[in-house]
Write an enzyme that holds these catalytic residues in place. Sequence first.
Site, short mmCIF file in Angstrom:
data_model
loop_
_atom_site.label_atom_id
_atom_site.label_comp_id
_atom_site.label_asym_id
_atom_site.label_seq_id
_atom_site.Cartn_x
_atom_site.Cartn_y
_atom_site.Cartn_z
N ARG A 1 0.81 -1.25 -0.01
CA ARG A 1 0.10 -0.11 0.11
C ARG A 1 0.86 1.14 -0.02
O ARG A 1 0.58 2.52 -0.75
CB ARG A 1 -1.03 -0.06 1.23
N TYR B 1 -14.33 9.99 -2.34
CA TYR B 1 -13.55 9.64 -3.02
C TYR B 1 -13.23 10.56 -4.32
O TYR B 1 -12.58 10.60 -5.21
CB TYR B 1 -13.63 8.24 -3.19
#
Length: 421
Positions: free
Chosen positions: A90, A244
């Site tokens: 990540r 988002y």
Amino acid sequence: MKLTVVGGGSTYTPELIDGFARLRDTLPIEELVLVDPAAERLELVGGLARRIFARQGHPGRIVTTADLDAGVDGADAVLLQLRIGGQAAREQDETWPLECGCVGQETTGAGGLAKALRTVPVVLDIAERVRRANPRAWIIDFTNPVGIVTRALLQAGHRAVGLCNVAIGFQRKFAGLLGVAPAEVHLAHVGLNHLTWETGVRLGGPEGENVLPKLLAEHGESIADDLHLPRPLLDRLGVVPSYYLRYYYAHDEVVRELRTKPSRAAEVAAMERELLAMYGDPALDEKPALLAKRGGAYYSEAAVDLAAALLGGGGSPYQVVNAFNKGTLPFLPDDAVIEVQAAVGPAGPAPLPVPEPDPLFAGLIANVTAYEDLALEAALRGGRDRVFRALLAHPLIGQHAYADALTDQLIAHNREHLAWA
């Protein structure tokens, strides 16, 4: 009822366990299996899970194992919460795209594609083993990128539903602002996973009064602050975008921010170390407050609600899920995976009709759906050209020089997870 959590050693898991314990009348689990190859983490999480069940008087049995086949054997539902490559992968997803001036994020853009390429083959292998163990088992996918992963599962014929906590977070937020019970709030939620808009907020059900204009008029500042977007933008849109959407509506601003602060992955990794130390305390028998900062708010309640509905034991009649489009949005293929309100029962989710979105939103939905098509093709078949095509199609990239450079970076950083590289 037997439920299995693949990725059960996640620091998220105590949030899930707490929900299973509190909502045991909705989802009466007799056996809960936590599957994870990370033995040390699994032991810590499993110990806390048992203590949470004991404190709340849950009679269910909790089993921990690294053996996936044994864990899914006879399971009625399998919940997937995987992170292939862990926080280290990540960290890469969130950093190397910034070198090209593109957003670094684990579920969208180049980082999101990298995660999809690492994840889809693993999830499909797990799903085949679930199908062999129990062909009637439901797979609930919470693994990002949820839309792409769910589409891979559905196209392979698995009994799968994708789940995200964005919608339930909005439901809880709006309920608090309106002073009503969350069950009274029905969202007109439309789009793709991590690309959604609340185009209506109805009280009492799909046909109830739309109070979204009231929410924006009276609480627009609070909602905008949560999204890190300007209040005037929400007023001009007349809807509430998911947070988002900031990666699209304020891309360059976000890139500047990301370049000047530690990555979210670094923050989460530090938090996980602290959480795991807490989980090892034999006196701890509830989820710690720190877990709220880890993310995944209300995840457990959404998971319980969905599993209960799929297994025929209850659950809300309408839930926001990721499922095949099947004509719901007429400008998308039937086999696109969308995120909308659906009627959910033992036969699976049936998306509710929605008004066709404003072209401002529909255009972006169509563009990202095309990217997801290409991303899934790259995940299933591999190859540099397929990765390049997916990156070139993504609206946050879209320039051939960037797509070329990002393709090389993606492959270099993920070679150990890509069988074809």
